[in-house]
Design a protein around this motif. Structure first.
Motif, mmCIF file in Angstrom:
data_model
loop_
_atom_site.group_PDB
_atom_site.id
_atom_site.type_symbol
_atom_site.label_atom_id
_atom_site.label_comp_id
_atom_site.label_asym_id
_atom_site.label_seq_id
_atom_site.Cartn_x
_atom_site.Cartn_y
_atom_site.Cartn_z
ATOM 1 N N MET A 1 0.839 -1.192 0.000
ATOM 2 C CA MET A 1 0.000 0.000 0.000
ATOM 3 C C MET A 1 0.877 1.246 0.000
ATOM 4 O O MET A 1 1.905 1.287 0.656
ATOM 5 C CB MET A 1 -0.882 0.017 1.242
ATOM 6 C CG MET A 1 -2.021 -0.979 1.215
ATOM 7 S SD MET A 1 -3.022 -0.949 2.716
ATOM 8 C CE MET A 1 -3.690 0.675 2.690
ATOM 9 N N VAL A 2 0.438 2.246 -0.698
ATOM 10 C CA VAL A 2 1.181 3.492 -0.790
ATOM 11 C C VAL A 2 1.251 4.186 0.564
ATOM 12 O O VAL A 2 2.311 4.695 0.951
ATOM 13 C CB VAL A 2 0.534 4.424 -1.849
ATOM 14 C CG1 VAL A 2 1.190 5.788 -1.840
ATOM 15 C CG2 VAL A 2 0.617 3.800 -3.220
ATOM 16 N N ILE A 3 0.153 4.180 1.301
ATOM 17 C CA ILE A 3 0.146 4.869 2.595
ATOM 18 C C ILE A 3 1.143 4.230 3.565
ATOM 19 O O ILE A 3 1.747 4.926 4.387
ATOM 20 C CB ILE A 3 -1.272 4.937 3.195
ATOM 21 C CG1 ILE A 3 -1.296 5.941 4.339
ATOM 22 C CG2 ILE A 3 -1.743 3.580 3.642
ATOM 23 C CD1 ILE A 3 -2.672 6.343 4.768
ATOM 24 N N ASP A 4 1.353 2.927 3.458
ATOM 25 C CA ASP A 4 2.343 2.256 4.305
ATOM 26 C C ASP A 4 3.749 2.787 4.000
ATOM 27 O O ASP A 4 4.533 3.053 4.912
ATOM 28 C CB ASP A 4 2.316 0.749 4.101
ATOM 29 C CG ASP A 4 1.060 0.094 4.645
ATOM 30 O OD1 ASP A 4 0.336 0.745 5.425
ATOM 31 O OD2 ASP A 4 0.801 -1.062 4.283
ATOM 32 N N LYS A 5 4.064 2.930 2.725
ATOM 33 C CA LYS A 5 5.387 3.423 2.333
ATOM 34 C C LYS A 5 5.582 4.876 2.749
ATOM 35 O O LYS A 5 6.669 5.251 3.207
ATOM 36 C CB LYS A 5 5.591 3.255 0.831
ATOM 37 C CG LYS A 5 5.721 1.800 0.436
ATOM 38 C CD LYS A 5 5.921 1.639 -1.040
ATOM 39 C CE LYS A 5 5.996 0.154 -1.384
ATOM 40 N NZ LYS A 5 6.177 -0.089 -2.787
ATOM 41 N N VAL A 6 4.547 5.694 2.598
ATOM 42 C CA VAL A 6 4.637 7.096 3.019
ATOM 43 C C VAL A 6 4.824 7.175 4.526
ATOM 44 O O VAL A 6 5.679 7.922 5.024
ATOM 45 C CB VAL A 6 3.380 7.885 2.572
ATOM 46 C CG1 VAL A 6 3.350 9.274 3.188
ATOM 47 C CG2 VAL A 6 3.320 7.972 1.052
ATOM 48 N N THR A 9 8.313 6.077 5.465
ATOM 49 C CA THR A 9 9.278 7.116 5.103
ATOM 50 C C THR A 9 9.268 8.245 6.123
ATOM 51 O O THR A 9 10.327 8.708 6.575
ATOM 52 C CB THR A 9 8.976 7.665 3.694
ATOM 53 O OG1 THR A 9 9.045 6.587 2.760
ATOM 54 C CG2 THR A 9 9.950 8.752 3.297
#
Length: 72
Positions: A1-6, A9
């Motif tokens: 999921m993108v939100i996990d990576k954001v 970070t």
């Protein structure tokens, strides 16, 4: 999921900032964004805090096996 990576970070950025505070007494976020009580700094601190909370949820999630993964 993108939100996990954001979230991850942002959590890493926060960890590096705390490391620089601990090792050198230097708050990089405050330096770059106009002091600890500056609006931009407070927004960044808030986002890092929310990212940390999100990362806690990542610890308790079940991971789905990847298709073709020999270890599953």
């Amino acid at each position: 999921m993108v939100i996990d990576k954001v979230a991850l970070t942002l959590a890493v950025i926060g960890a590096l900032n705390w490391g620089s505070i601990g090792l050198f007494g230097f708050d990089l976020v405050a330096f770059l964004c106009g002091g600890q009580m500056g609006t931009v700094s407070r927004v960044i601190y808030t986002l890092v805090g929310l990212a940390g909370v999100w990362c806690i949820t990542m610890l308790f999630r079940e991971t789905e096996p990847i298709e073709g993964d020999a270890h599953a």
